[in-house]
Each structure stands twice: as C-alpha cells, then as structure tokens.
Write a protein that holds these residues in place. Sequence first.
Motif: not given
Lengths: 248, 131
Positions: A141-142, A166, A168-169, A171-173, B77, B81, B84, B95, B99
């Motif tokens: 997923a990551v 995912i 939402s993930l 979008a957050g990233v 959306a 986060i 989650l 992550l 990033m």
Amino acid sequence: MWSEWQRWLTQAQQVAGDFFAPLSAAHPLVILPLNAAAFWIGLQLYRRSGSPLLHPVIGASLLVFATLWLLGVNFEGYQRGSGLLYLLLGPAIVALAIPLKQNLAMVRRAGWPLMLGLLVGAILAPLVAVLIAVLLGGSRAVLIALTTKSVTTPVALALAQELHGIQSLAAGVVAFTGVIGAVFGPSILRRLNVTDERVLGFSLGINAHAIGTARALEISALCGAFSALAMGLCGALTALLLPLIVTF
Amino acid sequence: MSRLKAFPRWLMGAGLLLGFDLTGRSLSAAFALPVPGPVLGMLLLLLTLILYGRIPRGLAEVAVQILRLLVLILLPATVGIYFLQQLSIRDWLTLAIAMLVGTLISFTLTALLLQRLLRRAAARRGEAHVE
C-alpha cells in the motif's frame, strides 16, 4: 458505450437525493458549507502567513477533520455528504488541458532539453521514493501510494483507483510531497548556484505539482509558467506510463 | 446583465468539460485501457484545442474557476488520510522518510540535469550563430 454516462446520471441522482434526506450532522447541507468554510479559512491563513507549510490543502483538511470529530461524523458519512464535490473531480481533471494548451508554445521554444528533462524527472521522482521505501521494507500500500507522489492530486486520485491503491493515502502523500518540494526546493537550488528560473520552475512542477506551482508563481511569472507546464505534462505522462509499468 | 449574457457561454464550457470527461471514461472502459478515463478526456480535449487552434471563451472561464476551487474539490479525498487505520507505525515512518529524502534527491537531480541540458542547447545555438 453509454454505460459510463448512465453511471454518472445515477451518481448525480443519488447526490441530488441526499439533499432531501432528513437533516443530520452528515447531511450535505452541513458538510458542503463545512468544506467551503474550511477551504476559505485555509486560504486566508495561507495568504496571511505566506508559508507553503500552511498550504490550504493542509489547513483546510485539518479544520474539516477537527470539526467532523467534534460533530461525531465518520468518514463514510462525510464522503456521502461531499458527493457534489466528487462529481466535479472528473471535469476538474479535464480542465487541466486549458493551462497546458496555453503554455504549449513555450515547449516548442525550449524544445528537446525540456522534454528530456521532463521524461527523466517524471520517472526519477517516484522511482527514488519507491526505492527508499523498498529498502526500508514498506508494504505494498505504501509503495503504490508513493508511485503517484509527484503528480497533481486529481490525477493521483484517478490513478489510485486504477491501481487499486488507497485514494486518501495517495492524496495525503501528494499534499505532503508538494509541501516538501515547495519549502526546500528553492533553497536547495540557491545552494547549488542554479539561478535559471526556468530550471527552478520546471523542477518545482515535476516534483511538487500544484503546491510547487503556487510557490513558483510567487518567484516570477516565468518560473510559474514553467512549473504549471511541467506539472501538466508530468501528470499526463505518469498517467500514461504508470499503469503499464505496475501491471507489468 | 453581462452575467446573464455570459451564462450560455459558461454552460457550454461546463458541458464540454463534462462531455470530454465522460467520453474519456467511456473509451477507457470500452477498450480496457490502463489510462484513467478523466486523464484520457484531458488529453482528448488538449488535442481538440490544438486542432481547433484557440480556446473557446466560455471554456477558458469555466476552467479557470474550477481550477481555482481545486483544493476544495479535492478536500474530501485529502481528509481521508486522517481516517486511515490499516497502516502500521512502521509504514507511516517509511512513507515519511521516502517522501522527504526521495523528494529532495529527485528535485536536486532533475534540476541539475535540466540545467546541463539547457546550457548545452544554448551553447550549440551560440556556436551556430558564430558560424
């Protein structure tokens, strides 16, 4: 051929129907004003502070989350209440074609160095992050979420759906990557003695999409135009290549 | 009054955006293409605009407005986060590091490459002028 049109109609009907549901904390008439107010406050905060750390994406989403928590609304209820905004997502992606068309003349002038830089940059941005995550033992997923880290959010959302990631993930990233690029990018280049604003704009657009473009526009119009261009092209290129690579 | 006159123009612009969106989705579904439907719609619109030669005024105006509201449209959306729960602490840490470090590295490499390419292209053009 018409099934997608029918699906859209059903979706639109459902969104309209939700407006006539009995009033509750998750009712569209509560959630939509909440979204709009959070967006507006987030925007004001960002303009007053002028810091990319307080980009409206971050301020507004935190505000919404805090309010939902106070109201006791879960994510499903919130999503349903925000249905109208989900309907606008597709047209918003299509609208990206307009700035792209407006800046196309610039590509012709700068020519092949830009295109080569774009191609390498668009591949490099997700690749480096995914490699680091693989070395650290990140889950699937990551890894999937990182592949769309440097494309503009609407495209990243569409890709996440396509790749069964995912949303939402993703979008957050994308949001946090944009903030990192916009905060550190310009100072890195200053330290490296890179003064060409075209280079700065293009790197911001590839690595930090819309948030980087907002930062680039503060530096100069030229910088902003190159950033917007790189963002659009990078999004289109990634959307074309990534599904092929991942399915392979 | 001017708003009233502009309304049909805006409606056409919005209709074009929705039409290209749904056309892209239909094509993507019909031919099982790996490209997301709305992205295909964007590319189709870009191609159409290049062939058409200019951007219809209503379309340009609607596009500017919708892009200005992009953060709002994407808000649902993004908020997700915070909800989650299927990720572990280790995943979040991975992550965050990927990033931060990844973006700094790729940003630097992209900029250096681009600068070198642009300089080389400029030098070549310069030589041509001398000749």
